[in-house]
Design a protein around this motif. Structure first.
Motif, PDB file in Angstrom:
ATOM      1  N   GLU A 149       2.394  98.179 -48.526  1.00  0.00           N
ATOM      2  CA  GLU A 149       2.418  98.495 -49.949  1.00  0.00           C
ATOM      3  C   GLU A 149       1.344  99.511 -50.353  1.00  0.00           C
ATOM      4  O   GLU A 149       1.394 100.070 -51.443  1.00  0.00           O
ATOM      5  CB  GLU A 149       2.248  97.227 -50.783  1.00  0.00           C
ATOM      6  CG  GLU A 149       0.896  96.564 -50.645  1.00  0.00           C
ATOM      7  CD  GLU A 149       0.745  95.355 -51.556  1.00  0.00           C
ATOM      8  OE1 GLU A 149      -0.397  94.950 -51.775  1.00  0.00           O
ATOM      9  OE2 GLU A 149       1.762  94.834 -52.042  1.00  0.00           O
ATOM     10  N   THR A 185      11.292  99.307 -43.864  1.00  0.00           N
ATOM     11  CA  THR A 185      11.243  98.901 -45.259  1.00  0.00           C
ATOM     12  C   THR A 185      12.005  99.878 -46.130  1.00  0.00           C
ATOM     13  O   THR A 185      11.968 101.081 -45.904  1.00  0.00           O
ATOM     14  CB  THR A 185       9.787  98.795 -45.757  1.00  0.00           C
ATOM     15  OG1 THR A 185       9.790  98.509 -47.153  1.00  0.00           O
ATOM     16  CG2 THR A 185       9.016 100.081 -45.519  1.00  0.00           C
ATOM     17  N   GLY A 187      11.323 100.640 -49.062  1.00  0.00           N
ATOM     18  CA  GLY A 187      10.415 101.318 -49.966  1.00  0.00           C
ATOM     19  C   GLY A 187       9.943 102.672 -49.486  1.00  0.00           C
ATOM     20  O   GLY A 187       9.319 103.420 -50.230  1.00  0.00           O
ATOM     21  N   ALA A 198       6.514 106.749 -50.198  1.00  0.00           N
ATOM     22  CA  ALA A 198       6.686 105.399 -50.745  1.00  0.00           C
ATOM     23  C   ALA A 198       7.155 105.548 -52.182  1.00  0.00           C
ATOM     24  O   ALA A 198       6.426 106.072 -53.026  1.00  0.00           O
ATOM     25  CB  ALA A 198       5.376 104.637 -50.684  1.00  0.00           C
ATOM     26  N   LYS A 200       7.508 103.653 -54.678  1.00  0.00           N
ATOM     27  CA  LYS A 200       6.769 102.979 -55.752  1.00  0.00           C
ATOM     28  C   LYS A 200       5.564 103.786 -56.217  1.00  0.00           C
ATOM     29  O   LYS A 200       5.049 103.566 -57.314  1.00  0.00           O
ATOM     30  CB  LYS A 200       6.330 101.590 -55.309  1.00  0.00           C
ATOM     31  CG  LYS A 200       5.312 101.579 -54.181  1.00  0.00           C
ATOM     32  CD  LYS A 200       4.886 100.163 -53.812  1.00  0.00           C
ATOM     33  CE  LYS A 200       4.047  99.540 -54.891  1.00  0.00           C
ATOM     34  NZ  LYS A 200       3.542  98.200 -54.525  1.00  0.00           N
TER      35      LYS A 200
END
Length: 233
Positions: A149, A185, A187, A198, A200
C-alpha cells in the motif's frame, strides 16, 4: 513482526529454515518443535503467525496434526514427499516446499505468506503484521520488506527495476515484468512499457500524463485503454 514455529524431527531442517529466516527482517523464531505433539502443546498457550511443517514425523503426521487445529495459523509445508501436495492445498496451506529447497524458492513462499489474507489467526494485538500485505525485495545484499500500500510506482531500468514508495526508493536486480507479476494486486496498473502506478496514489491524469508523488508518468499508446477503464471510460 512475523512470529514462526518450526515443526520437524530433523535438526538439520531446523538449522536451514532458521538460517534462511535470519537473512530476512522481521522474522522471529518462537520455538523449535521436533514432533507435532510438542507443537500442539505449545500452541495451546501461544500465538504464532506462521508454521513451517514437516509431514513425515513420529507420533503424529504433519497433516493429521494440522487437522486437529481449529484455527490454524499460516502454514508452509517442508517435506521430501511430493505426492501429498494436493492434500496440502485442500487444507489451505500457503506453500509446499520440496526438500532440498534453495533460498530463492524459500523467499517466494515467505512472500506468499506475507501477502496472503486467507486463513488468518484471530489476533487481538496492536502489532498485527497481517493487516498489510507486504513483499520482500532484494536490494544489493539485503532484503527489504515493502508494504504494497506504500508503493507509488514501479519503473523499468534495464535489468533493474526501481520502486518508489512512501518510505523512499529502492532498486532491485530484477526485470520489470517479474517484479510486476510478483505483486499480484489489482491496485498496480501498468500504464507504459516501463511504468506501473499504484492507482490509489494518482493525483491527476492530464492528456497522456499521470501525476503521482511529484512525478509525471507517461501513458503509452498500448496502455491507454487501461487508464481509460480506470476513469470509467
Amino acid at each position: 513482526m512475523m512470529r514462526y514455529l518450526i515443526i520437524d524431527d530433523e535438526h538439520m531442517a531446523h538449522d536451514i529454515i532458521k538460517g534462511y529466516c535470519d537473512l530476512l527482517p522481521n522474522m522471529q523464531l518462537l520455538r523449535n518443535c521436533y514432533d507435532a505433539l510438542e507443537a500442539f502443546e505449545y500452541l495451546t498457550t501461544h500465538q504464532v503467525d506462521l508454521i513451517f511443517l514437516d509431514l513425515n514425523m513420529p507420533k503424529l503426521k504433519g497433516f493429521d496434526f494440522l487437522k486437529t487445529l481449529s484455527n490454524p495459523p499460516k502454514v508452509i509445508v517442508t517435506t521430501a514427499y511430493q505426492e501429498h501436495a494436493l492434500e496440502g492445498y485442500e487444507l489451505a496451506i500457503v506453500d509446499y516446499l520440496l526438500k532440498p529447497f534453495g533460498f530463492e524458492r524459500f523467499l517466494k513462499a515467505i512472500n506468499k505468506a506475507a501477502g496472503s489474507t486467507a486463513n488468518l489467526p484471530a489476533v487481538n494485538s496492536k502489532e498485527d503484521w497481517t493487516s498489510t500485505k507486504t513483499i520482500f525485495l532484494r536490494e544489493n545484499k539485503k532484503y527489504v520488506q515493502v508494504a504494497l500500500e506504500t508503493i507509488y510506482y514501479i519503473e523499468a531500468a534495464g535489468n533493474y527495476t526501481k520502486i518508489l514508495s512512501t518510505e523512499g526508493s529502492i532498486t532491485v536486480r530484477e526485470k520489470f515484468s517479474d517484479v510486476l507479476a510478483s505483486l499480484e494486486t489489482e491496485g498496480i496498473l501498468q500504464v507504459h512499457k516501463s511504468f506501473a502506478v499504484a492507482t490509489k496514489h494518482i493525483k491527476s491524469i492530464e492528456g497522456n500524463r499521470i501525476h503521482i508523488a511529484n512525478t509525471t508518468i507517461p501513458i503509452g499508446k498500448m496502455y491507454k485503454m487501461n487508464v481509460t477503464r480506470l476513469m470509467g471510460g
